[in-house]
Motif scaffolding. Structure first.
Motif, PDB file in Angstrom:
ATOM      1  N   GLU A 118      10.164 -13.831   1.488  1.00  0.00           N
ATOM      2  CA  GLU A 118       9.731 -13.273   0.394  1.00  0.00           C
ATOM      3  C   GLU A 118      10.528 -13.197  -0.771  1.00  0.00           C
ATOM      4  N   LEU A 119      12.664 -13.048  -0.131  1.00  0.00           N
ATOM      5  CA  LEU A 119      13.033 -12.760  -1.111  1.00  0.00           C
ATOM      6  C   LEU A 119      13.386 -14.066  -1.844  1.00  0.00           C
ATOM      7  N   GLU A 120      13.086 -14.288  -3.475  1.00  0.00           N
ATOM      8  CA  GLU A 120      13.006 -15.867  -4.302  1.00  0.00           C
ATOM      9  C   GLU A 120      14.283 -16.400  -5.197  1.00  0.00           C
ATOM     10  N   SER A 121      14.730 -14.676  -5.131  1.00  0.00           N
ATOM     11  CA  SER A 121      16.205 -14.647  -5.982  1.00  0.00           C
ATOM     12  C   SER A 121      17.082 -14.285  -5.845  1.00  0.00           C
ATOM     13  N   VAL A 122      18.558 -15.032  -6.086  1.00  0.00           N
ATOM     14  CA  VAL A 122      19.666 -13.327  -6.666  1.00  0.00           C
ATOM     15  C   VAL A 122      20.534 -13.219  -8.180  1.00  0.00           C
ATOM     16  N   THR A 123      20.222 -12.206  -8.627  1.00  0.00           N
ATOM     17  CA  THR A 123      20.931 -12.561  -9.866  1.00  0.00           C
ATOM     18  C   THR A 123      21.652 -11.816  -9.997  1.00  0.00           C
ATOM     19  N   LEU A 124      23.240 -12.937 -10.518  1.00  0.00           N
ATOM     20  CA  LEU A 124      24.226 -11.317 -10.098  1.00  0.00           C
ATOM     21  C   LEU A 124      24.414 -11.064 -11.740  1.00  0.00           C
ATOM     22  N   GLY A 125      24.626  -9.463 -12.053  1.00  0.00           N
ATOM     23  CA  GLY A 125      25.059  -9.461 -13.178  1.00  0.00           C
ATOM     24  C   GLY A 125      26.086  -9.868 -14.167  1.00  0.00           C
ATOM     25  N   VAL A 126      26.379  -9.509 -15.015  1.00  0.00           N
ATOM     26  CA  VAL A 126      27.490  -9.547 -15.816  1.00  0.00           C
ATOM     27  C   VAL A 126      28.827  -9.573 -15.140  1.00  0.00           C
ATOM     28  N   VAL A 145      20.036  -8.421  -8.997  1.00  0.00           N
ATOM     29  CA  VAL A 145      18.616  -8.357  -9.451  1.00  0.00           C
ATOM     30  C   VAL A 145      17.887  -9.197  -8.639  1.00  0.00           C
ATOM     31  N   LEU A 146      17.216  -8.464  -7.539  1.00  0.00           N
ATOM     32  CA  LEU A 146      16.728  -9.011  -5.976  1.00  0.00           C
ATOM     33  C   LEU A 146      15.270  -8.986  -6.794  1.00  0.00           C
ATOM     34  N   GLY A 147      14.842 -10.163  -7.064  1.00  0.00           N
ATOM     35  CA  GLY A 147      13.943 -11.204  -7.098  1.00  0.00           C
ATOM     36  C   GLY A 147      12.758 -11.986  -5.371  1.00  0.00           C
ATOM     37  N   PHE A 148      11.490 -10.735  -5.619  1.00  0.00           N
ATOM     38  CA  PHE A 148      10.580 -10.869  -4.570  1.00  0.00           C
ATOM     39  C   PHE A 148       9.198 -11.376  -4.679  1.00  0.00           C
ATOM     40  N   ARG A 149       8.740 -12.788  -3.650  1.00  0.00           N
ATOM     41  CA  ARG A 149       7.413 -13.749  -4.100  1.00  0.00           C
ATOM     42  C   ARG A 149       6.717 -12.529  -3.209  1.00  0.00           C
ATOM     43  N   HIS A 150       5.091 -12.135  -3.650  1.00  0.00           N
ATOM     44  CA  HIS A 150       4.727 -11.963  -2.175  1.00  0.00           C
ATOM     45  C   HIS A 150       3.528 -13.151  -1.702  1.00  0.00           C
ATOM     46  N   ILE A 151       3.235 -12.861  -0.163  1.00  0.00           N
ATOM     47  CA  ILE A 151       2.734 -13.931   0.338  1.00  0.00           C
ATOM     48  C   ILE A 151       1.419 -13.971   0.642  1.00  0.00           C
ATOM     49  N   ALA A 152       0.730 -14.383   0.480  1.00  0.00           N
ATOM     50  CA  ALA A 152      -0.953 -14.395   0.722  1.00  0.00           C
ATOM     51  C   ALA A 152      -1.146 -14.274   1.885  1.00  0.00           C
ATOM     52  N   GLU A 153      -0.715 -15.536   2.621  1.00  0.00           N
ATOM     53  CA  GLU A 153      -1.383 -15.609   4.104  1.00  0.00           C
ATOM     54  C   GLU A 153      -0.524 -14.369   5.384  1.00  0.00           C
ATOM     55  N   ARG A 154       0.401 -14.322   4.414  1.00  0.00           N
ATOM     56  CA  ARG A 154       1.284 -12.952   5.577  1.00  0.00           C
ATOM     57  C   ARG A 154       0.948 -11.478   5.084  1.00  0.00           C
ATOM     58  N   SER A 155      -0.074 -10.588   4.447  1.00  0.00           N
ATOM     59  CA  SER A 155      -0.126  -9.977   3.413  1.00  0.00           C
ATOM     60  C   SER A 155       0.735  -9.589   3.181  1.00  0.00           C
ATOM     61  N   THR A 156       1.571  -9.555   3.100  1.00  0.00           N
ATOM     62  CA  THR A 156       2.537  -8.333   2.279  1.00  0.00           C
ATOM     63  C   THR A 156       2.572  -7.640   1.393  1.00  0.00           C
ATOM     64  N   PRO A 157       3.296  -6.732   1.470  1.00  0.00           N
ATOM     65  CA  PRO A 157       3.078  -5.830   0.422  1.00  0.00           C
ATOM     66  C   PRO A 157       3.017  -5.849  -0.974  1.00  0.00           C
ATOM     67  N   LEU A 158       3.476  -6.485  -1.632  1.00  0.00           N
ATOM     68  CA  LEU A 158       3.367  -6.672  -2.782  1.00  0.00           C
ATOM     69  C   LEU A 158       2.412  -7.144  -4.147  1.00  0.00           C
ATOM     70  N   LEU A 159       1.042  -8.153  -2.796  1.00  0.00           N
ATOM     71  CA  LEU A 159       0.504  -8.175  -3.054  1.00  0.00           C
ATOM     72  C   LEU A 159      -0.572  -6.814  -3.486  1.00  0.00           C
ATOM     73  N   GLU A 160      -0.194  -6.181  -2.563  1.00  0.00           N
ATOM     74  CA  GLU A 160      -0.979  -4.290  -3.227  1.00  0.00           C
ATOM     75  C   GLU A 160      -0.383  -3.346  -4.053  1.00  0.00           C
ATOM     76  N   ALA A 161       0.934  -4.544  -5.078  1.00  0.00           N
ATOM     77  CA  ALA A 161       1.364  -3.438  -6.452  1.00  0.00           C
ATOM     78  C   ALA A 161       0.570  -3.219  -7.132  1.00  0.00           C
ATOM     79  N   GLN A 162       0.377  -2.202  -7.832  1.00  0.00           N
ATOM     80  CA  GLN A 162       0.218  -1.746  -8.952  1.00  0.00           C
ATOM     81  C   GLN A 162       0.574  -1.340 -10.420  1.00  0.00           C
ATOM     82  N   GLN A 163       0.497  -1.311 -10.795  1.00  0.00           N
ATOM     83  CA  GLN A 163       1.200  -1.147 -12.389  1.00  0.00           C
ATOM     84  C   GLN A 163       1.001  -0.600 -13.383  1.00  0.00           C
TER      85      GLN A 163
END
Length: 295
Positions: free
Chosen positions: A243-251, A155-173
């Motif tokens: 933007e890459l916050e983490s990498v989580t390896l599977g079991v 699993v790749l974890g991504f953070r959004h970066i406001a000052e760079r207007s990254t796309p995840l800021l526009e993510a909708q549920q």
């Protein structure tokens, strides 16, 4: 509340490609597992057909009883209709006769609206839509099984970066419902027409709703339209290393996968953390893995 981190489940091979290239694949809905994506048109409740009868009663109440409605929001045709009703009543027209004159049967009105909506999205072309699907948790057993190759991926974890207007800021549920999503009242549609608010609800209903069977995904999505990419059904778009916050390896991720992704993190993503899922007392748990210091 907008999550601070979003997660993308992938195979080990896809993860290595993503981290090597710093690109995420945004796909057309035509490639999605859910074949009903972007196909369910929304509806009104009450329907437009039912609202026609309500409309005549409402206008009679406005003219005879002084019931207040937001006349400023009305479209020109409805304003003209109300003005004519007031004029006729002023010249002696009875309430019953006004209601009779205003009542127009349109049994297929809702079907016409649905056809127009469907035509609108068909003209835009689903092969031009690009969607990035993410979720809000790294701890979803079903997602690990379905989208991370039976826990061998990550699993790749991504953070959004406001000052760079990254796309995840526009993510909708994504919303989940069994029936066609309701975007408003048919009476409001007749009174106020195609408002910006109605358009926004309609876009969300078509692009951000799925049936309840998919609710386990807890999905959020980013959407864009790429009219210049009609010859393919996906696009691989750059993201910032920060933007890459983490990498989580599977079991079941292999030691080779761990070494490869660890090296990529050290080389290109100094702010990201590395984790591995483990089974502890029958439950999935995430534990941190050490990374060598950046030199």
């Amino acid at each position: 509340m907008h999550p601070s981190v979003f997660y993308k489940y992938t195979s080990a091979n896809t993860a290595s490609i993503v981290l090597e290239s710093s690109r995420l694949r945004w796909s057309s809905p035509l490639l999605f597992n859910d074949v009903a994506e972007f196909q369910r048109m929304p509806r009104f409740d009450p329907t437009i057909a039912d609202a026609n009868a309500l409309l005549s009663e409402l206008i009679a109440s406005v003219v005879f009883d002084g019931v207040a409605i937001d006349e400023e929001r009305m479209g020109a045709p409805m304003k003209l209709l109300l003005e004519c009703a007031r004029h006729l009543v002023g010249n002696g027209l009875s309430r019953a006769r006004l209601i009779e004159l205003l009542r127009v049967e349109q049994p297929d009105a809702d079907q016409k609206v649905e056809r127009e909506l469907r035509r609108f999205f068909e003209q835009r072309g689903l092969n031009r839509a690009r969607v990035l699907c993410v979720t809000t948790t790294y701890m979803n057993d079903a997602m690990w099984g379905n989208y991370a190759e039976s826990h061998t991926g990550c699993v790749l974890g991504f953070r959004h970066i406001a000052e760079r207007s990254t796309p995840l800021l526009e993510a909708q549920q994504v919303s989940y419902c069994e029936d066609q999503p309701i975007v408003g009242s048919g009476l409001d549609f007749l009174l106020y027409g195609d408002s910006p608010e109605l358009r926004a609800r309609t876009i969300h209903a078509v692009c951000y709703t799925k049936k309840t069977g998919w609710s386990y995904e807890q999905e959020w999505r980013c959407l864009t339209w790429r009219p210049n990419e009609v010859t393919k059904q996906h696009g691989d778009y750059l993201f910032y290393p920060e933007e890459l916050e983490s990498v989580t390896l599977g079991v079941r991720s292999t030691d080779g996968t761990e070494r490869l992704l660890r090296d990529l993190l050290v080389k290109k993503y100094s702010n990201a953390k590395l984790f591995r899922m483990q089974i502890i007392n029958g439950d999935l748990k995430r534990t941190a893995l050490p990374l060598p210091p950046v030199t």
